[in-house]
Design a protein around this motif. Structure first.
Motif, mmCIF file in Angstrom:
data_model
loop_
_atom_site.group_PDB
_atom_site.id
_atom_site.type_symbol
_atom_site.label_atom_id
_atom_site.label_comp_id
_atom_site.label_asym_id
_atom_site.label_seq_id
_atom_site.Cartn_x
_atom_site.Cartn_y
_atom_site.Cartn_z
ATOM 1 N N LYS A 1 42.095 44.478 37.656
ATOM 2 C CA LYS A 1 42.703 43.567 38.616
ATOM 3 C C LYS A 1 43.149 43.807 39.390
ATOM 4 C CE LYS A 1 46.985 40.083 37.085
ATOM 5 N NZ LYS A 1 47.249 40.545 38.261
ATOM 6 N N VAL A 2 42.765 43.180 40.370
ATOM 7 C CA VAL A 2 43.655 43.829 42.732
ATOM 8 C C VAL A 2 44.570 42.524 42.500
ATOM 9 C CG1 VAL A 2 41.839 44.149 44.674
ATOM 10 C CG2 VAL A 2 41.125 44.631 42.149
ATOM 11 N N LEU B 1 38.849 40.007 39.478
ATOM 12 C CA LEU B 1 38.452 41.372 38.532
ATOM 13 C C LEU B 1 37.320 41.819 39.508
ATOM 14 C CD1 LEU B 1 38.836 39.045 35.654
ATOM 15 C CD2 LEU B 1 40.739 40.358 36.978
ATOM 16 N N ILE B 2 37.423 43.175 38.793
ATOM 17 C CA ILE B 2 36.572 44.379 39.392
ATOM 18 C C ILE B 2 35.656 44.646 37.330
ATOM 19 C CG2 ILE B 2 35.437 46.445 40.243
ATOM 20 C CD1 ILE B 2 37.684 45.794 42.785
ATOM 21 N N ILE C 1 41.120 43.590 51.222
ATOM 22 C CA ILE C 1 41.223 45.553 50.061
ATOM 23 C C ILE C 1 40.773 46.222 50.971
ATOM 24 C CG2 ILE C 1 40.331 46.273 48.169
ATOM 25 C CD1 ILE C 1 42.173 44.153 48.013
ATOM 26 N N GLU C 2 39.569 46.614 52.099
ATOM 27 C CA GLU C 2 39.265 47.587 52.932
ATOM 28 C C GLU C 2 39.993 48.022 53.816
ATOM 29 O OE1 GLU C 2 35.586 45.738 54.194
ATOM 30 O OE2 GLU C 2 34.455 46.417 51.941
ATOM 31 N N LYS C 3 41.238 47.785 53.942
ATOM 32 C CA LYS C 3 42.028 47.347 54.905
ATOM 33 C C LYS C 3 43.081 48.838 54.711
ATOM 34 C CE LYS C 3 41.843 43.562 57.995
ATOM 35 N NZ LYS C 3 43.324 41.712 58.331
ATOM 36 N N ARG C 4 43.219 48.921 52.426
ATOM 37 C CA ARG C 4 44.536 49.744 52.744
ATOM 38 C C ARG C 4 43.560 50.696 52.315
ATOM 39 N NH1 ARG C 4 44.655 46.144 48.283
ATOM 40 N NH2 ARG C 4 44.279 47.935 47.293
ATOM 41 N N GLY C 5 43.828 51.832 53.240
ATOM 42 C CA GLY C 5 43.084 53.533 53.050
ATOM 43 C C GLY C 5 42.960 53.642 51.222
ATOM 44 N N HIS C 6 43.654 53.206 50.427
ATOM 45 C CA HIS C 6 44.014 53.860 48.593
ATOM 46 C C HIS C 6 42.889 53.768 48.296
ATOM 47 C CE1 HIS C 6 46.585 50.440 48.557
ATOM 48 N NE2 HIS C 6 45.896 50.727 47.049
#
Length: 839
Positions: A38-39, A126-127, A95-100
């Motif tokens: 859950k993102v 969701l993934i 999402i991709e902007k967050r390095g983690h």
């Protein structure tokens, strides 16, 4: 037993389960559950187990075990899910902007694994851990949601009541105590004296069931209790007036007389019996008798507007200028004009509501592709490619087959202007309307001729006779920056960008592209000798600080015509210019000027402030202008909170494209929503004949030779009005006539204290209308509040020309969402009389 049969037939859970027999194994798999990521775009990834609870029609998940999150929701009702879809690219980017995220699950960010559950204004992203799981859950949840919607539609009222019972039954014992019933009634906006409620409770408890020593009502008994409670005295009076043979039932002949005298409907005996068979729920229908229960059902089926007007009934072969067109302003925004987020979902929601004109504010993007956002503000950005691929292309004609207008406000460099043209053609392809126009064109094509076509609205490049470049340096919000209200909207798509600012400069026209090679040298010399080009910052509602503005202007003015032309390629620019045809933006220079120089395919955009001024001073000229050209109205720049104006004032003057902030609820948005519900919610409503006839010069409406339409509306009672922030509302009803200035009218009933469940008013408003073709009836339910501003509870809008005489129930619409409020109605009586003028 009769009530039990009704409940069994309409019970939501049983109804859904009965329709799901073909997918029992799939439901069993969903019930076993599965783990998903859950993102949250701003907080990270959380591994959660989700499973289907078919008994309660919800999707549950294991929440966080942190104390702070223990009170957060742990389920989503299937009834509240509006969409199941793959992720949108905008969310991928966040999402991709967050390095983690790259370090943890970068490989999971694929279209095959990711899906979204949309419910209300919220969504779960969701993934799945594998593609098969993602496809299985997405496919089957979609099926299940569709089944739930179908069952809901079949018998909404009884499903709603049964759901209320189940929600109140927190102990899951299938029964409610008296205290629980009282709490439930209060949540349903019903406030009764304890003594009266207890008497009804005891009468309904025929089985004398008890739990923990206290009497309780099961679902069947509660429904009986509720039916007694909801007895409609106003309907009883009408019923008793016509049920003369047997006071407990109405014969087919008595029903026929009632329909003829009160509803102005002519039916024969066979048709009357068919109505009895349809609406009567007891065995009385076998004797061709209609009881009060059946009569109540029949009365709920009557509205106050002509039924066919809710479907596509108007002539769609008139020129485009003959229609009102549902339009949004700054479509990408989810909130205010300064700091809110931009969202692809905002475009999708507007298109799903039937909006036929959406706005794209285009700026140079860092990756070479144009971006969309509200320039010079803190609003977030969208990629143009995401909007075109994920909103425009798949949803353009989902709600309506009639043409969609993309209103482009461009702030692009030459390079990205060329890229814009390529993306429009590459992504939208044959959907684009590309037929060229010419001076010989006398009228625009019709919506019918433009079915399934996307029209580009923007300014074209333009060259004066002496080959000098014409300037364009103001935006759609000029009056928000100064008091002069000079209006030059529809930013040209041909603009040059400096490092610190965006500068708008109109370049040369596509009509001369074929001659460009032969005249290139001459044009360059002419431009070179013309001197510096004055430019101004292309801001919108928010200005840049004055010192930065001055610095940008001084730096920009150092450029010359020669510098500019050296960076431009007319053949490249023509790529976009060729896409602009029947909606070519032009600066409004006054009605007098437009009569001699304008063409039917020109369109002007005016701020609400400028339009109001023109309507006050030159109303007839305005109407004549809109007979031949489209006019777009947009909110003034000071509406930074994304508030809306009254659209009816501009509709009554012939303005076709009246743009509102679709993300903002309230009365005016509700008026817009309800107005475009007519004609099948296709986004196009035919203007009245008085606004379509170029020979008509509209008067003030006081012409003595005109007849009057006398309309009388009796507000009788309300049913199941929704709560506001208070426990129980004090409702009153307002009636307004908006439209022609001569017909403005307002009326307000008294308020009823502590009763939103079945308030009774029996108050009548009567008004005379001189130009009813232009008038709109607005009926709103308000909640009186002595401490704060009164709240808008629900609203419904009807063009006066669509009204019919008789009794009817008005289904109220939610001011914020624009959808119907379940079971919330007003019972009214309408009487319409045409008054012939004395000659």
């Amino acid at each position: 037993m009769e009530v039990q049969q009704i409940i069994d037939a309409s019970d939501l859970v049983k109804g859904v389960q009965g329709r799901c027999t073909f997918m029992e194994s799939d439901i069993a798999t969903l019930a076993m559950g599965c783990q998903f990521w859950k993102v949250r775009s701003d907080r990270g990834w959380y591994l959660r187990r989700f499973w289907l609870d078919i008994e309660h029609l919800c999707l549950r998940y294991v929440p966080s075990q942190k104390p702070f999150w223990n009170t957060s929701p742990t389920h989503v009702d299937l009834t509240g899910i509006t969409e199941m879809r793959r992720w949108k690219s905008g969310f991928y980017q966040q999402i991709e902007k967050r390095g983690h995220s790259r370090r943890r699950l970068d490989s999971a960010l694929t279209n095959e694994l990711c899906f979204t559950i949309v419910f209300g204004q919220h969504e779960y992203n969701l993934i799945a851990l594998d593609e098969a799981t993602a496809e299985f859950w997405l496919t089957n949840l979609k099926k299940l949601v569709c089944i739930v919607r179908a069952v809901q539609h079949e018998n909404q009222y009884w499903m709603w009541l049964t759901l209320q019972f189940r929600k109140a039954d927190k102990d899951k014992i299938g029964a409610l105590s008296f205290v629980q019933v009282q709490d439930l009634l209060e949540r349903m906006n019903v406030k009764l004296s304890r003594k009266y409620a207890k008497e009804l409770f005891n009468d309904a408890n025929v089985n004398k069931n008890k739990q923990n020593g206290k009497q309780v009502l099961d679902c069947r008994e509660f429904v009986q209790f509720f039916r007694v409670l909801t007895k409609r005295n106003e309907l009883d009076e009408i019923f008793e007036k016509y049920a003369k043979t047997d006071s407990a039932a109405m014969t087919a002949e008595e029903l026929r007389i009632f329909l003829s005298q009160e509803q102005f409907i002519t039916v024969d005996a066979e048709q009357a019996n068919a109505l009895i068979s349809k609406h009567e729920v007891s065995t009385a229908k076998e004797e061709r008798l209609l009881t009060i229960a059946g009569f109540t059902s029949l009365m709920k089926s009557f509205g106050i507007a002509v039924e066919e007007h809710n479907t596509l009934f108007q002539d769609m072969n008139q020129p485009l200028t003959s229609y009102y067109i549902a339009s949004s302003h700054n479509t990408y925004l989810k909130g205010n004009q300064l700091t809110s987020k931009s969202s692809v979902q905002a475009y999708i929601r507007a298109l799903e509501q039937g909006c036929r004109c959406v706005e794209l504010d285009l700026w140079d993007g860092p990756a070479g592709d144009p971006i969309i956002y509200h320039g010079c503000t803190l609003t977030s950005e969208l990629r143009l490619t995401d909007v075109l691929n994920e909103a425009v292309k798949p949803y353009a004609f989902k709600a309506s087959p009639y043409p969609l207008i993309l209103s482009l406000e461009c702030h692009l460099s030459n390079k990205q202007t060329k890229r814009l043209a390529f993306l429009l053609k590459d992504i939208l392809g044959d959907m684009l309307y590309t037929t060229p126009v010419g001076d010989s064109m006398e009228m625009l094509p019709s919506p019918e001729a433009l079915k399934n076509k996307i029209i580009i609205k923007a300014k074209k490049p333009y060259v004066t006779n002496d080959s000098e470049l014409e300037e364009n340096y103001s935006s759609d919000d000029d009056d928000g920056r100064n008091s002069s209200d000079n209006d030059n909207s529809d930013e040209s798509p041909f603009q040059k960008k400096t490092p610190n600012n965006t500068v708008s400069v109109t370049m040369s026209g596509s009509d001369l592209v074929q001659e460009h090679k032969a005249e290139q040298s001459h044009l360059s010399n002419a431009v070179h000798n013309s001197g510096d080009i004055p430019v101004i910052a292309g801001t919108k509602e928010i200005q840049m600080p004055s010192q930065i503005m001055e610095q940008d202007l001084s730096n920009t003015k150092k450029g010359s015509h020669q510098d500019l032309v050296e960076t431009m390629d007319l053949e490249d620019i023509s790529c976009l210019s060729d896409l602009i045809n029947i909606c070519e933006g032009k600066k409004f220079s006054g009605f007098h000027q437009n009569l001699t120089t304008s063409r039917c395919y020109h369109i002007s955009s005016l701020s609400e402030k400028k339009a109001k001024k023109l309507i006050r001073g030159e109303r007839s000229a305005f109407i004549q202008h809109t007979n031949n050209q489209l006019v777009r109205i947009y909110p003034k720049g000071s509406r930074t909170d994304s508030s809306n104006y009254d659209p009816a004032q501009f509709w009554s003057s012939g303005c076709q494209i009246v743009a509102l902030n679709y993300q903002t609820g309230g009365l005016y948005k509700a008026i817009n929503n309800a107005f475009f519900q007519f004609n099948g919610n296709c986004g196009y409503v035919l203007k009245p004949a008085i606004l379509r006839n170029p020979e008509i010069v509209e008067t003030s409406g006081k012409d003595e030779m005109r007849g009057n339409r006398i309309v009388r509306v009796q507000i009788i009672a309300g049913q199941n009005l929704p709560k506001t922030e208070k426990n129980v509302i004090d409702p009153y009803v307002t009636i307004q006539i908006v439209g022609h200035p001569a017909d403005q009218y307002k009326f307000k009933t008294k308020h009823v204290e502590n009763n939103g469940f079945n308030p009774c008013w029996k108050e009548t408003a009567e008004f005379r209308l001189t130009v009813p073709e232009l008038d709109i009836l607005v009926i709103a339910v308000m909640d009186k509040d002595t401490m704060t501003e009164n709240d808008l509870v629900g609203v419904r809008v009807f063009p006066v020309k669509s009204l019919k005489s008789g009794y009817g129930h008005i289904c109220l619409m939610c001011p914020a969402e624009g959808n119907l409020i379940p079971c919330a109605t007003l019972f009214v009586h309408v009487s319409i009389h045409e008054e012939t003028p004395v000659k």
